[in-house]
Design an enzyme around this catalytic site. Structure first.
Site: not given
Ligand code: MV4
Length: 506
Positions: A116, A200, A235, A292
């Protein structure tokens, strides 16, 4: 074009790929575990081979056996589907070293985008907007503290080897920072065998919007617009749609161009997804990339008319893309409901059993991608996703109406499913207005019973179900692990991992 390929997967996605192959005149080789002897993907394939016992590590993740079957059957290429080996660098390398073609991206792109911070660095270097934070892993507590001060609280600590929400920690107070850095790193170490973490800026209630891309081996890259994937629970995506209610033509063009840049910058070939977070001001930031064919790919197929599985096969066999960017047109609106074998009335407890009656919806604008039939068995060995119900309409409103109609027609008995929950989502006024974000389900449906991270009740329920499958010693081990668990991960995942039932990001 290939004459014969092996599909290293099961369930609805194996069926989806077999269908594409049939239409293209490609012979299919299926693999199956002992519990999947009568599965739909086995019945629909031209040939099928037993690869091991029900446990995925011994069957669908048995690299030696899969390679042996591919070579023995005369398959020229392997399609991994999603989950299992789909984003596994070692597998891609192995397939290629055996003289077979991996139907997916080059090994190097899988490796780069799986890291990442390397991905963030690549994106920043090519001008793709990323969430403010670090492009290197955190080396010390002191470094973590100074970065947090620079970025400003709240921050989100993430695992370099993570993704899909595993091993993340929000920090809102300065006093929590040191402890959170250490906890996140040790969690990352045990979950991904990689203790590296990065920071982040934490975005509150963002949307998750992703862009589908296609790239061939001749440097042609196009995007197929966005999918809105904000409706998720722990998630696990629940509903996806295209177009996104917040994306207009101008924003689609900007995000699409950023995604094409990201694709080129990472040397990517085949079908892929660039994920973005979108804040309340509609700024978008690169989040991560999925190397994918995704679960939710059909919503893009329904609005563009492009068959993504066929396009993957064409690209892998060395053909040029069948479309130029200007050929891509979007028509209407499509929604996908992921039907899980989980009981929404009982905290989404996984449900198992034999499907004793099964009646699929159809009619105008409806598509069902599923691996189910009357008599098929749903077990705890694999992901609980059993079917994907899709609705298309001229407008988002018509798509929702068709989805409601189709959900009410769908009959699955023998196992509990999330169908009733999807009906509640479709009837939610905020959903209907498109007012959705990544905390939508939590806020709209779980307000009164937000689970404490250490909710032992829930954990013990998980143990009770799994215990039927465990021997005495394993039971003791799991109880020990659960009693030490403080993560906010689903207890099902924790218990499943202890049993060696690997769940994969989809
Ligand atoms: C974040 C975020 C808020 N701010 N990054 C959750 C899964 C992972 N792939 C990244 N995720 C998140 N990253 C920052 N800087 C909030 C989430 C997140 C989220 C992102 C996508 C889909 C669902 C989510 C559910 C909770 C938190």
């Amino acid at each position: 074009m290939f004459k014969k390929i092996l599909i290293a997967n099961r369930g609805e996605i194996a069926v989806r790929i077999i269908r594409a192959c049939k239409e293209m005149g490609i012979k299919t080789v299926a693999i199956f575990s002992e519990i999947d002897r009568k599965a739909l993907h086995v019945r629909l394939s031209d040939e099928a081979y037993l690869v091991g016992p029900p446990q995925a590590v011994q069957s669908y993740l048995n690299m030696e056996k899969i390679i042996e079957v591919a070579k023995g059957s005369g398959a020229e290429a392997i399609h991994p589907g999603y989950g299992f080996f789909a984003e596994n660098y070692e597998f891609v390398k192995r397939v290629q070293s055996e003289g077979l073609i991996f139907i997916g991206p080059p090994a190097e792109a899988v490796k780069l985008l799986g890291d990442k911070v390397a991905a963030r660095k690549t994106m920043k270097g090519s001008g793709v907007p990323i969430v403010p934070g670090t492009e290197v892993e955190i080396g010390s507590d002191q470094e973590g503290i100074s970065i947090a001060e620079k970025v400003g609280l709240p921050i989100l600590i993430k695992a370099v080897g993570g993704g899909g929400g595993k091993g993340m920690r929000i920090v809102r107070e300065k006093s929590e920072l040191k402890g959170a850095l250490r906890a996140a790193s040790s969690e990352a170490k045990s979950a991904f065998a990689d203790p590296r973490i990065y920071i982040e800026k934490y975005l509150e209630r963002p949307r998750h919007v992703e862009i589908q891309i296609l790239a061939d081996k001749f440097g042609n890259v196009i995007h197929l617009g966005e999918r809105e994937c904000s409706i998720q629970r722990r998630h696990q995506k629940v509903v996806e749609e295209s177009p996104s209610p917040v994306v207009d033509e101008k924003m689609r063009k900007a995000m699409g161009e950023a995604a094409v840049t990201a694709t080129r910058a990472s040397g990517y070939v085949n079908a892929g997804t660039i994920e973005f977070l979108v804040d309340s001001d509609r700024n978008f930031y690169f989040l991560e990339s999925n190397t994918r064919l995704q679960v939710e790919h059909p919503v893009t197929e329904m609005v563009t008319g492009v068959d993504l599985a066929k396009e993957q096969l064409r690209i892998a066999s060395g053909s040029k893309l069948s479309y130029r960017q200007e050929d891509i047109r979007w028509k209407g609106s499509a929604i996908e409901c992921r039907i899980y074998a989980e009981d929404p009335e009982n905290n989404f407890l996984p449900s198992t059993g034999v499907v004793h009656s099964y009646w699929e919806p159809s009619g105008p604008g409806i598509r069902v991608d599923s691996g189910l039939y009357e008599g098929s068995e749903v077990s705890l060995f694999y992901d609980p996703l059993i079917s994907k119900l899709l609705a298309w309409g001229e407008s988002r409103g018509e798509a929702i109406d068709r989805m409601k109609r189709a959900l009410s027609e769908y009959r699955i008995s023998g196992v509990a499913t999330t169908i009733p929950f999807h009906l509640r989502v479709m009837e939610n006024l905020k959903f209907q207005k498109g007012e959705i974000h990544t905390h939508f389900i939590e806020e709209e449906f779980e307000k009164e019973k937000l689970l404490e991270p250490e909710d032992k009740d829930e954990l013990l329920k998980a143990v009770a179900v799994f215990s039927a499958l465990l021997d005495h010693q394993e039971k003791k081990d799991i109880k020990l692990v659960l009693s030490k668990t403080k993560s906010n991960e689903s207890p099902w995942k924790i218990a499943g991992r202890k049993m060696g039932l690997r769940r994969h990001k989809m």
